[in-house]
Scaffold this motif. Structure first.
Motif, PDB file in Angstrom:
ATOM      1  N   SER A   1      60.219 112.102 -52.745  1.00 60.75           N
ATOM      2  CA  SER A   1      61.012 111.224 -51.767  1.00 60.75           C
ATOM      3  C   SER A   1      60.796 111.796 -50.403  1.00 60.75           C
ATOM      4  CB  SER A   1      62.445 111.078 -52.000  1.00 60.75           C
ATOM      5  OG  SER A   1      63.039 110.261 -50.951  1.00 60.75           O
ATOM      6  N   VAL A   2      60.461 110.945 -49.371  1.00 55.42           N
ATOM      7  CA  VAL A   2      60.498 111.190 -48.042  1.00 55.42           C
ATOM      8  C   VAL A   2      61.833 111.792 -47.546  1.00 55.42           C
ATOM      9  CG1 VAL A   2      58.506 109.990 -47.357  1.00 55.42           C
ATOM     10  CG2 VAL A   2      60.881 109.017 -47.079  1.00 55.42           C
ATOM     11  N   PHE A   3      63.024 111.505 -48.240  1.00 50.32           N
ATOM     12  CA  PHE A   3      64.332 111.888 -47.955  1.00 50.32           C
ATOM     13  C   PHE A   3      64.856 113.184 -48.763  1.00 50.32           C
ATOM     14  CE2 PHE A   3      64.187 107.289 -47.432  1.00 50.32           C
ATOM     15  CZ  PHE A   3      64.769 107.045 -45.982  1.00 50.32           C
ATOM     16  N   ASP A   4      63.960 113.958 -49.414  1.00 45.69           N
ATOM     17  CA  ASP A   4      64.014 115.061 -49.771  1.00 45.69           C
ATOM     18  C   ASP A   4      64.371 115.937 -48.950  1.00 45.69           C
ATOM     19  OD1 ASP A   4      63.320 116.252 -52.998  1.00 45.69           O
ATOM     20  OD2 ASP A   4      63.186 117.886 -51.189  1.00 45.69           O
ATOM     21  N   ARG A   5      65.306 116.912 -49.256  1.00 44.66           N
ATOM     22  CA  ARG A   5      65.889 118.044 -48.156  1.00 44.66           C
ATOM     23  C   ARG A   5      64.954 118.878 -47.900  1.00 44.66           C
ATOM     24  NH1 ARG A   5      71.020 117.724 -46.306  1.00 44.66           N
ATOM     25  NH2 ARG A   5      71.385 120.020 -46.157  1.00 44.66           N
ATOM     26  N   GLY A   6      64.119 119.164 -48.979  1.00 49.93           N
ATOM     27  CA  GLY A   6      62.979 120.322 -49.118  1.00 49.93           C
ATOM     28  C   GLY A   6      62.105 119.813 -47.874  1.00 49.93           C
ATOM     29  N   PHE A   7      61.763 118.482 -47.788  1.00 52.95           N
ATOM     30  CA  PHE A   7      60.965 118.180 -46.817  1.00 52.95           C
ATOM     31  C   PHE A   7      61.782 118.123 -45.290  1.00 52.95           C
ATOM     32  CE2 PHE A   7      59.430 114.405 -44.415  1.00 52.95           C
ATOM     33  CZ  PHE A   7      58.115 114.688 -44.206  1.00 52.95           C
ATOM     34  N   LEU A   8      63.031 117.686 -45.448  1.00 51.66           N
ATOM     35  CA  LEU A   8      63.594 117.545 -44.189  1.00 51.66           C
ATOM     36  C   LEU A   8      64.372 118.639 -43.453  1.00 51.66           C
ATOM     37  CD1 LEU A   8      65.406 113.851 -44.814  1.00 51.66           C
ATOM     38  CD2 LEU A   8      63.176 114.353 -43.379  1.00 51.66           C
ATOM     39  N   PHE A   9      64.713 119.628 -44.279  1.00 55.04           N
ATOM     40  CA  PHE A   9      65.663 120.698 -43.997  1.00 55.04           C
ATOM     41  C   PHE A   9      65.151 122.105 -44.620  1.00 55.04           C
ATOM     42  CE2 PHE A   9      68.588 117.260 -43.535  1.00 55.04           C
ATOM     43  CZ  PHE A   9      69.236 117.514 -42.507  1.00 55.04           C
ATOM     44  N   ALA A  10      63.873 122.077 -45.148  1.00 53.52           N
ATOM     45  CA  ALA A  10      63.536 123.377 -45.647  1.00 53.52           C
ATOM     46  C   ALA A  10      64.538 123.742 -46.765  1.00 53.52           C
ATOM     47  CB  ALA A  10      63.241 124.399 -45.050  1.00 53.52           C
ATOM     48  N   ASP A  11      65.418 122.814 -47.213  1.00 51.46           N
ATOM     49  CA  ASP A  11      66.369 123.234 -47.937  1.00 51.46           C
ATOM     50  C   ASP A  11      66.254 123.284 -49.554  1.00 51.46           C
ATOM     51  OD1 ASP A  11      69.159 123.423 -48.846  1.00 51.46           O
ATOM     52  OD2 ASP A  11      69.842 121.293 -48.601  1.00 51.46           O
ATOM     53  N   GLY A  12      65.510 124.418 -49.883  1.00 52.54           N
ATOM     54  CA  GLY A  12      64.921 124.578 -51.108  1.00 52.54           C
ATOM     55  C   GLY A  12      64.518 126.112 -51.360  1.00 52.54           C
ATOM     56  N   VAL A  13      64.278 126.563 -52.528  1.00 49.83           N
ATOM     57  CA  VAL A  13      64.062 128.021 -52.944  1.00 49.83           C
ATOM     58  C   VAL A  13      62.667 127.702 -53.988  1.00 49.83           C
ATOM     59  CG1 VAL A  13      66.272 128.528 -52.652  1.00 49.83           C
ATOM     60  CG2 VAL A  13      65.436 127.938 -55.027  1.00 49.83           C
ATOM     61  N   TYR A  14      61.956 128.798 -53.997  1.00 48.46           N
ATOM     62  CA  TYR A  14      60.957 128.933 -54.903  1.00 48.46           C
ATOM     63  C   TYR A  14      60.641 130.229 -55.601  1.00 48.46           C
ATOM     64  CZ  TYR A  14      58.040 131.768 -51.442  1.00 48.46           C
ATOM     65  OH  TYR A  14      57.607 132.550 -50.550  1.00 48.46           O
TER      66      TYR A  14
ATOM     67  N   ASP B   1      76.126 113.940 -53.879  1.00 47.10           N
ATOM     68  CA  ASP B   1      75.702 113.512 -55.556  1.00 47.10           C
ATOM     69  C   ASP B   1      74.164 113.485 -55.605  1.00 47.10           C
ATOM     70  OD1 ASP B   1      74.956 111.683 -53.353  1.00 47.10           O
ATOM     71  OD2 ASP B   1      75.884 109.841 -54.148  1.00 47.10           O
ATOM     72  N   ALA B   2      73.372 114.226 -54.767  1.00 48.63           N
ATOM     73  CA  ALA B   2      71.976 114.427 -54.811  1.00 48.63           C
ATOM     74  C   ALA B   2      71.621 115.110 -56.213  1.00 48.63           C
ATOM     75  CB  ALA B   2      71.364 115.117 -53.541  1.00 48.63           C
ATOM     76  N   GLU B   3      70.805 114.734 -56.899  1.00 46.84           N
ATOM     77  CA  GLU B   3      70.160 115.611 -57.978  1.00 46.84           C
ATOM     78  C   GLU B   3      68.931 116.461 -57.461  1.00 46.84           C
ATOM     79  OE1 GLU B   3      71.221 115.769 -60.914  1.00 46.84           O
ATOM     80  OE2 GLU B   3      73.041 114.633 -60.308  1.00 46.84           O
ATOM     81  N   PRO B   4      68.925 117.772 -57.796  1.00 49.43           N
ATOM     82  CA  PRO B   4      67.938 118.572 -57.553  1.00 49.43           C
ATOM     83  C   PRO B   4      66.354 118.302 -57.998  1.00 49.43           C
ATOM     84  CG  PRO B   4      69.486 119.820 -58.462  1.00 49.43           C
ATOM     85  CD  PRO B   4      70.036 118.351 -58.933  1.00 49.43           C
ATOM     86  N   THR B   5      65.490 118.579 -56.949  1.00 48.74           N
ATOM     87  CA  THR B   5      64.384 118.183 -57.330  1.00 48.74           C
ATOM     88  C   THR B   5      63.520 119.386 -57.590  1.00 48.74           C
ATOM     89  OG1 THR B   5      63.939 116.498 -55.491  1.00 48.74           O
ATOM     90  CG2 THR B   5      62.060 117.484 -56.275  1.00 48.74           C
ATOM     91  N   ILE B   6      62.736 119.297 -58.913  1.00 46.95           N
ATOM     92  CA  ILE B   6      61.991 120.575 -59.366  1.00 46.95           C
ATOM     93  C   ILE B   6      60.521 120.289 -59.649  1.00 46.95           C
ATOM     94  CG2 ILE B   6      62.854 119.958 -61.760  1.00 46.95           C
ATOM     95  CD1 ILE B   6      62.580 123.094 -62.222  1.00 46.95           C
TER      96      ILE B   6
END
Length: 284
Positions: free
Chosen positions: A20-33, A107-112
């Motif tokens: 999704s274009v609303f994924d927080r990894g895309f919008l905020f770099a809110d993710g890990v790897y 209520d967001a579900e993580p994207t993996i």
């Protein structure tokens, strides 16, 4: 033939995998790897990467969307489906898709996402025979480098600075001391002593770092975990880096100054040999 990737519980052709274009990894770099190495079709240091993933998620108050057992199965399935003998598996977890707001969504579900990268001959890189050249640059990253986030813009800039200078990588410097490389941990060797920065928020807690230091101590090498300066590094007998994709890679020049003889040293060569041998034995 396209790769098969894993996205939110499904194995898909890479062309069909959409986030999704609303994924927080895309919008905020809110993710890990995490990046796990594959050698001879088996996973290197999987347990360490799984543990660090869990730690990173906990530090960011993010839900873990998959169990360790299921994660191992996904890694193995991707290796099989993509016919990977030598290469890498990239894993990314974000907080998920939600309307744009700086506050964490409730209520967001993580994207993996997981995908493979084939790297034939990964363990026999010719670069290990000649070493790499690095430059020193100011460390301008955020303060929690111990969390393996997807905020990688400044490391990318650092690699481009190195490339512009005719070098291979950059060592980051904060308050006069080397923290680490752009995507690796940094080491020097002086009078037989292996020196690398101690763990803290300033550096990534490298999985390869932990293994190499354990093997070094088992081989009766003296290890000091402390900061060092670029000047100290330039006067060292050897220097090298470690990472999941480069294993142990000699550094032969820093800011134009040759390290030791200007050629890869015996300590780095021996540690690379030990690491590859022992990691293959323990691979899953």
């Amino acid at each position: 033939m396209s790769r098969t990737v894993y996205l939110n519980g499904e194995y898909l052709p890479e062309e069909e995998a959409k986030v999704s274009v609303f994924d927080r990894g895309f919008l905020f770099a809110d993710g890990v790897y995490e990046v796990t190495t594959v050698l001879d079709g088996k996973l290197i240091d999987f347990d360490g990467h799984a543990m660090r993933l869990s730690r990173s998620l906990n530090e960011l108050e993010m839900k873990n969307p998959i169990s360790k057992e299921d994660l191992l199965e996904v890694h193995r399935e991707l290796v099989a489906r993509n016919g990977i003998e030598d290469g890498l598996i990239y894993l990314q977890v974000t907080r998920g898709a939600a309307d744009r707001d700086f506050a964490y969504p409730k209520d967001a579900e993580p994207t993996i996402v997981l995908f493979t990268q084939a790297k034939p001959g990964l363990s026999t890189s010719p670069q290990a025979e000649v070493g790499i050249k690095v430059i020193g640059i100011e460390d301008q990253r955020w303060g929690r480098r111990d969390i393996k986030t997807v905020q990688l813009l400044y490391p990318s800039m650092g690699k481009m600075m190195a490339k512009a200078a005719g070098c291979d990588d950059a060592w980051l410097v904060e308050d006069g001391f080397v923290t680490e490389g752009t995507s690796n941990n940094a080491y020097i060797v002086k009078d037989g002593v292996l020196i690398t920065r101690h763990l803290g928020h300033e550096i990534l807690h490298g999985i390869t770092r932990a293994a190499v230091l354990r093997f070094a101590r088992e081989a009766q090498m003296k290890v000091e975990e402390r900061p060092f300066t670029l000047k100290e590094a330039q006067g060292a007998d050897e220097a090298f880096i470690t990472s999941a994709s480069t294993f142990v890679m000699p550094v032969v020049e820093i800011d134009g100054a040759a390290i030791g003889t200007g050629k890869p040293g015996a300590v780095a060569a021996r540690l690379r040999e030990i690491y590859l041998e022992e990691s293959r034995k323990a691979a899953v």
